[in-house]
Design an enzyme around this catalytic site. Sequence first.
Site, PDB file in Angstrom:
ATOM      1  N   ASP A  46       0.848  -1.202   0.000  1.00 30.69           N
ATOM      2  CA  ASP A  46       0.000   0.000   0.000  1.00 30.69           C
ATOM      3  C   ASP A  46       0.884   1.253   0.000  1.00 30.69           C
ATOM      4  O   ASP A  46       0.396   2.376  -0.090  1.00 30.69           O
ATOM      5  CB  ASP A  46      -1.015  -0.001   1.157  1.00 30.69           C
ATOM      6  CG  ASP A  46      -0.370  -0.034   2.528  1.00 30.69           C
ATOM      7  OD1 ASP A  46       0.878  -0.131   2.614  1.00 30.69           O
ATOM      8  OD2 ASP A  46      -1.116   0.035   3.532  1.00 30.69           O
ATOM      9  N   LYS A 115      -0.881  -9.531   2.612  1.00 29.26           N
ATOM     10  CA  LYS A 115      -0.174  -9.090   3.818  1.00 29.26           C
ATOM     11  C   LYS A 115      -1.142  -8.277   4.669  1.00 29.26           C
ATOM     12  O   LYS A 115      -1.921  -7.477   4.145  1.00 29.26           O
ATOM     13  CB  LYS A 115       1.048  -8.232   3.467  1.00 29.26           C
ATOM     14  CG  LYS A 115       1.749  -7.679   4.712  1.00 29.26           C
ATOM     15  CD  LYS A 115       3.105  -7.070   4.384  1.00 29.26           C
ATOM     16  CE  LYS A 115       3.036  -5.660   3.873  1.00 29.26           C
ATOM     17  NZ  LYS A 115       2.360  -4.696   4.791  1.00 29.26           N
ATOM     18  N   GLU A 184       9.192  -4.353  10.611  1.00 27.69           N
ATOM     19  CA  GLU A 184       9.584  -3.028  10.092  1.00 27.69           C
ATOM     20  C   GLU A 184      10.088  -2.115  11.208  1.00 27.69           C
ATOM     21  O   GLU A 184       9.414  -1.932  12.232  1.00 27.69           O
ATOM     22  CB  GLU A 184       8.385  -2.379   9.373  1.00 27.69           C
ATOM     23  CG  GLU A 184       8.730  -1.008   8.806  1.00 27.69           C
ATOM     24  CD  GLU A 184       7.738  -0.469   7.783  1.00 27.69           C
ATOM     25  OE1 GLU A 184       6.838  -1.220   7.352  1.00 27.69           O
ATOM     26  OE2 GLU A 184       7.874   0.708   7.413  1.00 27.69           O
TER      27      GLU A 184
HETATM   28  O1  KIV Z   1       3.499  -1.148   1.780  1.00 26.94           O
HETATM   29  C1  KIV Z   1       4.662  -1.581   1.743  1.00 26.94           C
HETATM   30  O2  KIV Z   1       5.415  -1.386   0.779  1.00 26.94           O
HETATM   31  C2  KIV Z   1       5.137  -2.353   2.877  1.00 26.94           C
HETATM   32  C3  KIV Z   1       6.572  -2.751   2.891  1.00 26.94           C
HETATM   33  C4  KIV Z   1       7.412  -1.599   3.239  1.00 26.94           C
HETATM   34  C5  KIV Z   1       6.824  -3.908   3.777  1.00 26.94           C
HETATM   35  O3  KIV Z   1       4.383  -2.634   3.767  1.00 26.94           O
END
Ligand code: KIV
Length: 280
Positions: A46, A115, A184
């Site tokens: 996102d 995710k 993260e």
């Molecule tokens: O949205 C994203 O790109 C992420 C990554 C930084 C893990 O969540």
Amino acid sequence: MNKKITPGKLREMKEEGEKITMITAYDYPSAKVLERTEIDSVLVGDSVGNTVLGYENTMPVTMEEMIRHTKAVSRELERPLLIADMPFLSYQTSVEDAVRNAGRFIKETGAQAVKVEGGSEFFDQIRRIIDAGVPVLGHLGLTPQRIHQFGGYQPRGRTVEEAKKIYDDAQKLEEVGVFGLVLESIPKELGRKVTEKTDIPTIGIGAGPHCDGQVLVFHDLLGWTEFSPKFLKKYADLISTIEEAVNGYIEEVKSVDFPTSEHSYEMDEEILKELMDYLD
Ligand code: KIV
């Protein structure tokens, strides 16, 4: 032929001590280049919100935007595992919303997994998405969908209480059945502990070298954003490359050095002659 990477393959890589590589992508041309590399996994994050769509953060990103970008990546991507990010309010609202929206990614885009940001607050949603047959990658530490609550993008897990919550959530997410965990912006010692104490692969972004793999945002690692957190290494400087190329183009158009006959179509001599006779 190289075989499709699966969530199970990432777990095997952890077992064998082979580091896992993950990168974000949001469109067809990027996917086309990534398909030529040995990258193991691609996340349609996102982060499309701030890197590509010009939003201030990831919060405004909608399911429709995520579906469109995931489809664009999926049209080209064959070998790497393709994971789609569940945007803000696509799962927080209810278990039903979570299952329906995770299912949409699988049904409509060609992604193989989703995710989900967060820990104990969302165990029910994550469990039910997995029960529905959709592999889930967890995401702990600095979860950008919570920046208003966190008060910004500072690293997380730097107090005993917060580090314990991240560690406990990681154990519980493993029990719930996630196939891996993004960690993260947390101290490397915590990244190491979580990695050692779970059997699922940890993919770090600002979580130190001990994680089982690493993920970076496509535009950040290519130097196509001005974002420069401590954890980021830029492997190219695309802003300068693009600026130089566009300035070169402007200069040559102004000086009429472009286009030359090399870049121009020519008319067949006979046709040209006939045309000139007519025009005269
Ligand atoms: O949205 C994203 O790109 C992420 C990554 C930084 C893990 O969540």
